[in-house]
Design a protein around this motif. Structure first.
Motif, mmCIF file in Angstrom:
data_model
loop_
_atom_site.group_PDB
_atom_site.id
_atom_site.type_symbol
_atom_site.label_atom_id
_atom_site.label_comp_id
_atom_site.label_asym_id
_atom_site.label_seq_id
_atom_site.Cartn_x
_atom_site.Cartn_y
_atom_site.Cartn_z
ATOM 1 N N UNK A 48 11.879 1.252 -2.715
ATOM 2 C CA UNK A 48 12.914 1.529 -1.707
ATOM 3 C C UNK A 48 12.506 2.672 -0.789
ATOM 4 N N UNK A 49 11.905 3.699 -1.373
ATOM 5 C CA UNK A 49 11.531 4.847 -0.532
ATOM 6 C C UNK A 49 10.529 4.441 0.543
ATOM 7 N N UNK A 50 9.650 3.491 0.209
ATOM 8 C CA UNK A 50 8.712 3.041 1.250
ATOM 9 C C UNK A 50 9.392 2.120 2.244
ATOM 10 N N UNK A 92 15.482 7.261 7.848
ATOM 11 C CA UNK A 92 14.681 8.449 7.563
ATOM 12 C C UNK A 92 15.411 9.405 6.639
ATOM 13 N N UNK A 93 14.700 9.936 5.680
ATOM 14 C CA UNK A 93 15.254 10.937 4.760
ATOM 15 C C UNK A 93 14.087 11.818 4.317
ATOM 16 N N UNK A 153 0.837 -1.212 0.000
ATOM 17 C CA UNK A 153 0.000 0.000 0.000
ATOM 18 C C UNK A 153 0.868 1.257 0.000
ATOM 19 N N UNK A 154 1.974 1.215 0.742
ATOM 20 C CA UNK A 154 2.871 2.365 0.817
ATOM 21 C C UNK A 154 3.517 2.686 -0.525
ATOM 22 N N UNK A 155 3.938 1.648 -1.248
ATOM 23 C CA UNK A 155 4.555 1.854 -2.565
ATOM 24 C C UNK A 155 3.523 2.439 -3.526
ATOM 25 N N UNK A 156 2.305 1.900 -3.463
ATOM 26 C CA UNK A 156 1.210 2.447 -4.277
ATOM 27 C C UNK A 156 1.031 3.949 -4.000
ATOM 28 N N UNK A 157 1.024 4.320 -2.712
ATOM 29 C CA UNK A 157 0.782 5.720 -2.345
ATOM 30 C C UNK A 157 1.896 6.643 -2.857
#
Length: 431
Positions: A173-175, A190-191, A66-70
């Motif tokens: 990766x960002x998620x 965190x970034x 769900x996070x990657x989708x967002x």
């Protein structure tokens, strides 16, 4: 209205600890989330055995997907009306982002290694097979499931679309860096994602980042580097993975020798025989796997029984630094000493190696080529990241490898104090 354009009567939102809210307006995305194959991801942990090291790491592949989708949804919103972006690809990007991890099995990578499986193969099989996910995607267009599978497989013709989900700076990766940092409680992952999303720009074959966002990207690269060594390759997590792998190897070996289990391992039958069909794969999740481990804690076979007790009750193997390339004679001697002591070295003496390449630039002709991160300069010229950033240049192309030897210290220390074998084992292990 065509199914692909259909919107929900009102927006659905998922409350999320990392992105605050995950927004769904498309009927197709909502229907995909509701499929049994996607709901199964609730029963597969994102970080496998890491919960035995970081007690908060109980989050699932469902959360991450769900996070990657967002993140992709937000990137696409920023891309709207920009050159090189075709809004016709929007639903394809969202579907591929949501479904990219669909084929992960229980305890993902350990499981794959033992049974020589590839979760990406099963992701494709779920998307293209006789599944609820396929039925939803096929309602968009007969060729739509294949397009989604191609994006995830990195073979889709529009490389810009592929790079959103699979590149050196992608939504996946960002998620997982932020999500895994949040649930493990560490500060490394965190970034400034908000900044990166604002400075991302679509180009013909990949996403690039405006030069003004370089420092946020440096932060992202370093956070990835730290997360691998502090979380993903944590030696205690690797110890649990070693034991998990050995449990599956032992159970498979017993099955092949016609051993009579106290409970027939029906869910593992096709895995043990090497002919895994999709239905069997989808039926196996971590709750089922742990049920068998609980049962096997009382198995007659002493090795399977011991390993399951260790895994379920967290009596893990200890470890020492050990490089098999430089210590081959010691490794062979240890192997013989363990046999002499009655401790089966095939199950109780394991060298595990971890390696990571935090960032690489493009080198034609080399195996595992990776498309580099490009910065968009004020004059519209593209420059490769490590050419502009001293920080990234310092770690570019540098592969770090770590070797450890895992063993059951309790069994070694349980040997007789008069035993020369015990003395020699401890000498080699601790110097």
């Amino acid at each position: 209205m065509a199914y692909k354009d259909e919107k929900l009567n009102e927006e659905k939102v998922f409350k999320d600890p990392v992105h605050r809210y995950i927004h769904v307006r498309d009927r197709v995305i909502w229907d995909l989330i509701g499929t049994p194959e996607f709901q199964r991801l609730r029963r597969v942990k994102q970080l496998g055995t890491s919960y035995l090291t970081f007690h908060g790491a109980e989050h699932s592949r469902f959360n991450h997907s769900l996070g990657v989708y967002e993140i992709v949804r937000r990137i696409i919103e920023n891309f709207k009306d920009r050159p090189h972006w075709d809004d016709e690809e929007r639903l394809l990007c969202l579907s591929a982002a949501l479904l990219h991890d669909l084929g992960h099995g229980p305890f993902s990578h350990s499981f794959e290694k033992v049974f020589k499986l590839d979760h990406e193969d099963f992701t494709r099989k779920i998307i293209l097979g006789n599944t609820s996910v396929n039925h939803v995607l096929s309602r968009v267009d007969k060729g739509f499931p294949q397009k989604v599978a191609d994006v995830i497989n990195k073979t889709y013709e529009n490389k810009l679309v592929v790079s959103l989900i699979s590149s050196q700076i992608d939504a996946d990766r960002m998620d997982y860096l932020q999500r895994d940092a949040y649930f493990t409680g560490v500060s490394y992952g965190h970034f400034d994602m908000e900044r990166i999303l604002r400075v991302m720009r679509p180009m013909e074959d990949q996403v690039v980042v405006k030069e003004s966002g370089m420092h946020a990207v440096e932060d992202y690269i370093m956070s990835r580097y730290q997360m691998y060594w502090q979380v993903y390759f944590h030696p205690v997590t690797r110890s649990a993975e070693v034991i998990l792998t050995k449990i599956l190897h032992r159970a498979k070996e017993l099955y092949e020798s016609n051993y009579t289990f106290s409970l027939e391992p029906v869910h593992f039958r096709s895995f043990f025989s090497g002919e895994v069909d999709l239905d069997d794969y989808l039926k196996l999740d971590e709750s089922i796997t742990m049920y068998y481990f609980q049962i096997w804690k009382e198995e007659e076979d002493p090795i399977l029984r011991d390993l399951c007790n260790r895994f379920v009750d967290r009596h893990l193997f200890k470890y020492v630094e050990f490089n098999p390339n430089q210590q081959m004679s010691e490794w062979m001697e240890l192997h013989q000493l363990f046999q002499k002591a009655g401790i089966d070295p095939d199950y109780y003496l394991v060298v595990d190696s971890s390696s990571d390449l935090p960032y690489d630039f493009y080198r034609p002709g080399e195996d595992g080529e990776r498309l580099p991160i490009h910065l968009l300069m004020p004059n519209e010229e593209l420059k490769e990241l490590s050419r502009q950033s001293d920080i990234v240049e310092a770690i570019s192309g540098k592969k770090r490898t770590d070797h450890k030897l895992y063993f059951p210290r309790d069994l070694v220390e349980g040997l007789s104090n008069r035993s020369k074998t015990k003395k020699r084992i401890l000498e080699i292990l601790y110097g």
